[in-house]
Design an enzyme around this catalytic site. Sequence first.
Site, PDB file in Angstrom:
ATOM      1  N   CYS A 188       0.865  -1.173   0.000  1.00 18.24           N
ATOM      2  CA  CYS A 188       0.000   0.000   0.000  1.00 18.24           C
ATOM      3  C   CYS A 188       0.909   1.233   0.000  1.00 18.24           C
ATOM      4  O   CYS A 188       1.829   1.330   0.820  1.00 18.24           O
ATOM      5  CB  CYS A 188      -0.902   0.003   1.239  1.00 18.24           C
ATOM      6  SG  CYS A 188      -1.848   1.534   1.408  1.00 18.24           S
ATOM      7  N   ASP A 222      -0.196  -5.987   0.309  1.00 17.64           N
ATOM      8  CA  ASP A 222      -1.446  -6.357  -0.347  1.00 17.64           C
ATOM      9  C   ASP A 222      -1.180  -7.630  -1.141  1.00 17.64           C
ATOM     10  O   ASP A 222      -0.152  -7.748  -1.806  1.00 17.64           O
ATOM     11  CB  ASP A 222      -1.915  -5.250  -1.293  1.00 17.64           C
ATOM     12  CG  ASP A 222      -2.387  -4.014  -0.556  1.00 17.64           C
ATOM     13  OD1 ASP A 222      -3.152  -4.171   0.415  1.00 17.64           O
ATOM     14  OD2 ASP A 222      -2.003  -2.900  -0.953  1.00 17.64           O
TER      15      ASP A 222
END
Length: 153
Positions: free
Chosen positions: A51, A58
């Site tokens: 992120c 992620d």
Amino acid sequence: MNREQDHLQQLGHKAEIPTDYNPDVLEAFENRHQERDYWVQFNCPEFTSLCPITGQPDFAEIRILYIPDKMMVESKSLKLYLFSFRNHGDFHEDCVNIIMNDLIRLMEPRYIEVMGLFVPRGGISIHPYANYGRPGTRYEELAEHRLRNYKIG
């Protein structure tokens, strides 16, 4: 390795996994069946990026589906390229579009689509989808049709 593939640097060699986003690891080879349309699909169930705001990881499955023209992406180089996102900070939608744009530059395919099936974080999952069909051809029409009729797959 045959002469046609002598220019491939990754295939058959120990892999050095990039530590950050690196489109230069992508390699292509000649499509031996340019006279026909056919699909090539790659699934990468272990895609990871960061992120850009929080730095948290992620996780996603990246699906790439394309109709080649003259060139095709070499699978080991694609794997290393996708691994290069591991320490790279970008939003989910950016990752999908960056991957698609890099593959268009590399191969100039007739048609390509890239989907990211990102694992939920904070109770929300994001599944960005991008596609491209060569302008002025039936592949542009295919891209428009598939985008209009897109369903999570």
